[in-house]
Structure formats: C-alpha cells, structure tokens
Design an enzyme around this catalytic site. Structure first.
Site, mmCIF file in Angstrom:
data_model
loop_
_atom_site.group_PDB
_atom_site.id
_atom_site.type_symbol
_atom_site.label_atom_id
_atom_site.label_comp_id
_atom_site.label_asym_id
_atom_site.label_seq_id
_atom_site.Cartn_x
_atom_site.Cartn_y
_atom_site.Cartn_z
ATOM 1 N N HIS A 105 17.489 46.333 44.472
ATOM 2 C CA HIS A 105 16.233 47.026 44.221
ATOM 3 C C HIS A 105 15.188 46.143 45.285
ATOM 4 O O HIS A 105 15.497 45.246 45.794
ATOM 5 C CB HIS A 105 15.948 47.243 43.004
ATOM 6 C CG HIS A 105 15.653 45.944 42.265
ATOM 7 N ND1 HIS A 105 14.813 44.994 42.514
ATOM 8 C CD2 HIS A 105 16.481 45.531 41.270
ATOM 9 C CE1 HIS A 105 14.705 43.901 41.520
ATOM 10 N NE2 HIS A 105 15.963 44.114 40.923
ATOM 11 N N HIS A 128 14.923 42.516 45.088
ATOM 12 C CA HIS A 128 16.015 41.715 45.974
ATOM 13 C C HIS A 128 15.850 41.799 47.290
ATOM 14 O O HIS A 128 15.821 40.739 47.995
ATOM 15 C CB HIS A 128 17.287 42.366 45.705
ATOM 16 C CG HIS A 128 18.047 42.179 44.264
ATOM 17 N ND1 HIS A 128 17.995 43.481 43.535
ATOM 18 C CD2 HIS A 128 18.223 41.268 43.458
ATOM 19 C CE1 HIS A 128 18.446 43.104 42.213
ATOM 20 N NE2 HIS A 128 18.752 41.628 42.099
HETATM 21 P P1 AMP Z 1 19.612 39.387 39.603
HETATM 22 O O1 AMP Z 1 20.318 40.113 40.623
HETATM 23 O O2 AMP Z 1 18.700 40.084 38.516
HETATM 24 O O3 AMP Z 1 20.187 38.012 39.412
HETATM 25 O O4 AMP Z 1 18.350 38.720 40.784
HETATM 26 C C1 AMP Z 1 18.729 38.107 41.849
HETATM 27 C C2 AMP Z 1 17.291 37.451 42.405
HETATM 28 O O5 AMP Z 1 16.432 38.446 42.582
HETATM 29 C C3 AMP Z 1 16.825 36.528 41.611
HETATM 30 O O6 AMP Z 1 16.291 35.423 42.053
HETATM 31 C C4 AMP Z 1 15.628 37.109 40.733
HETATM 32 O O7 AMP Z 1 14.624 36.370 40.144
HETATM 33 C C5 AMP Z 1 15.322 38.203 41.780
HETATM 34 N N1 AMP Z 1 14.501 39.227 41.558
HETATM 35 C C6 AMP Z 1 14.927 40.074 40.447
HETATM 36 N N2 AMP Z 1 14.084 40.898 40.293
HETATM 37 C C7 AMP Z 1 12.901 40.747 41.210
HETATM 38 C C8 AMP Z 1 11.625 41.413 41.356
HETATM 39 N N3 AMP Z 1 11.192 42.275 40.532
HETATM 40 N N4 AMP Z 1 10.838 40.583 42.143
HETATM 41 C C9 AMP Z 1 11.052 39.557 42.841
HETATM 42 N N5 AMP Z 1 12.491 39.085 42.623
HETATM 43 C C10 AMP Z 1 13.271 39.558 42.069
#
Ligand code: AMP
Length: 284
Positions: free
Chosen positions: A34, A37
């Site tokens: 999204h 990311h």
């Molecule tokens: P995930 O796919 O949920 O493991 O997230 C991958 C990376 O994206 C991690 O470093 C998360 O902290 C970051 N991330 C997920 N959601 C957000 C968001 N809303 N804003 C900024 N970074 C995000």
C-alpha cells in the site's frame, strides 16, 4: 525491474552491484503493498543507487492462531506497484528457501521485546529478527528502510543491527495514514464497512491524547485511561494494550518528549496497531 525467487540468484546480482560500487537500499515487506510501503520504497529509490524490496510473509513471526494463512497475498499487483515506483529488484522467496527444514539458529532480543507487541505475541520479534537478519545477509544493503508504524520493530531492528555489527544504516520513515487518519496497513482489508468506521477511534484517541498532553497533562495513567475510555465506547473494539513507553520500551509514569504512545486494538477480529512519538508532528 527484476523479480527473483531464489537466494542463489539474488546473491549473484548483489555481488555484481557491489562490484560496481552501487549503494543498495532495502525495504523488507510482507507484501500486499500500500502507499505506506511505497513511501519507504520511494525514499530508498531517492537515497540509494539500487533498490531491493522483499516480499515474504514470514511464518515464524506469526503465533499459532494468528492470521498467517489468511494474510493478504497478491504478488501480481505488488510487482506492478513496485515497478511503478522504481524498484530495481523484487525478491519473493518461498518459505522453504528462507527457512529450510531444519532451522536451528535464531536471533532473539532481550528487554526491548518484553513489552507492547512482545507481551501478547510470544516469539513474534524472535521471528522478525531472525528473518530480517537473514535478509540482511542475503541483500547486504547499505541502508534499510523501516516504518515508524511498527515502532517497536524499528527500535528492535536498530538495536539488532548495533549488537550484531551489521554495517547497515536503518532509516526510520513516517507513518502514512488514510485521508481520515487511519494508519495504512495490509490488514485494513479485513475490516467490514462498520469496522472501518469504528477503527478511526484509534486515530481519534491519539489526537485526543496529544491535545491533553499539549494542555499540560504529564500523568501517563491519566492519558492512558482517557484513551481507553474513548476506545471502549466502540462495541467492536477490544484493547490489547494502550501504553506510554520510553525508547527502551519501558512503561513510564511521567510523560516527556520522545516518549511513545503505542496502541494495539482489535476491531472485530482484526488487530490494528498505531503510535505517536510525543513532540513529533502527526503526519499523513
Ligand atoms: P509489513 O509489510 O507490514 O511487514 O511492513 C513492511 C514495512 O512497511 C515495515 O517497515 C512497516 O513499518 C512499513 N509500513 C507498514 N505500514 C506503514 C505505514 N502506514 N506507514 C509507513 N510505513 C509502513
């Protein structure tokens, strides 16, 4: 953009890039990309010569009964999105290539994982650290980009990098929010229309807390209770935790700058997390 599935293949490419003295930026993700990311990826594209992202739904960071099986997966869409923001290499290994069938070595972190999400998600950060350490060894990035959305994870990875002497600059990135304030998350797709509406209470309660703190309240207990009371008014909400901690993830009594207000709340069956660093600007 190259799409690579095998560790042996990505290693060859990384070796080549290193020999060309290219700096490597890395964004580890679990996919279902999204805009949150994508904001990390764009930063990497800006700051590094060669951007690698990984898409790996890490089985060992999910406890039994959590949503590993139903976690959203859409590699085709992720490939399109990654291409659109300038990713150079998308690494999407399968679980066997990463974990094998006899993994005996794990990376565990003390203290920082004892509170917040570590409390009720036993083994979660051990799973995260083990896989992130493996990915760091595979990708050998100069910089790795992590969202403040997962604030405890960010502090844990920073400490792991320091403790294990990874030569990697960990770059924290702001939380991206939907227009109405809900923090973007791959798990938001689980929410029904009513739950999506109720989920806003998390953001609203953070805003309310900021206002109370800006008006001079320094008691962590008072602020936490106000937030809990607000959230408990929503029938679909069930609080996992509401805490204010310092940078060591320890509960604090008197609020000061840089403390972290962190929440985990179930909306229906969906567990959502959010946080705010006291003194920083809330951003979208
Ligand atoms: P995930 O796919 O949920 O493991 O997230 C991958 C990376 O994206 C991690 O470093 C998360 O902290 C970051 N991330 C997920 N959601 C957000 C968001 N809303 N804003 C900024 N970074 C995000």
């Amino acid at each position: 953009m190259e799409v690579i599935y095998k560790i042996s293949e990505i290693k060859k490419i990384i070796k080549q890039k290193k020999s060309e003295a290219k700096t490597i930026g890395f964004v580890p993700t679990m996919g279902a990309l999204h805009d949150g990311h994508l904001s990390l990826i764009k930063k990497s594209v800006d700051e590094a010569d060669y951007t690698v992202i990984s898409i790996f739904v890490n089985p060992i960071q999910f406890a039994i009964g959590e949503d590993y099986e139903k976690y959203p997966r859409d590699l085709k869409k992720d490939i399109k999105l990654a291409k659109s923001v300038g990713v150079d290499l998308l690494f999407a290994p399968d679980a066997f290539d990463i974990l094998g069938d006899n993994l005996l070595t794990y990376v565990d972190i003390n203290k920082l994982s004892d509170n917040l999400c570590g409390l009720n998600r036993q083994g979660h950060f051990r799973g995260v650290c083990t896989i992130v350490a493996k990915l760091f060894n595979i990708v050998e990035p100069n910089k790795a980009f992590f969202g403040k959305k997962d604030i405890q994870q960010l502090y844990i990875i920073k400490k792991m990098v320091q403790d294990l002497n990874f030569d990697i600059d960990i770059v924290p990135c702001p939380i991206l929010r939907e227009k109405d304030g809900l923090a973007m998350s791959s798990r938001n797709v689980y929410l029904s229309k009513d739950e999506r509406h109720d989920a806003l209470i998390i953001y609203k309660s953070i805003n309310n807390a900021i206002e109370i703190i800006n008006n001079g309240e320094t008691s962590s207990e008072i602020v936490i209770n106000k937030i809990k009371n607000m959230i408990n008014l929503k029938k679909s909400a069930k609080i996992d935790y509401v805490k204010i901690v310092n940078e060591n993830m320890e509960d604090i009594i008197k609020i000061s700058k840089h403390n972290i207000l962190a929440l985990a709340v179930y909306i229906g069956k969906t567990r959502l997390i959010d946080n705010h660093i006291i003194g920083e600007k809330l951003c979208y």
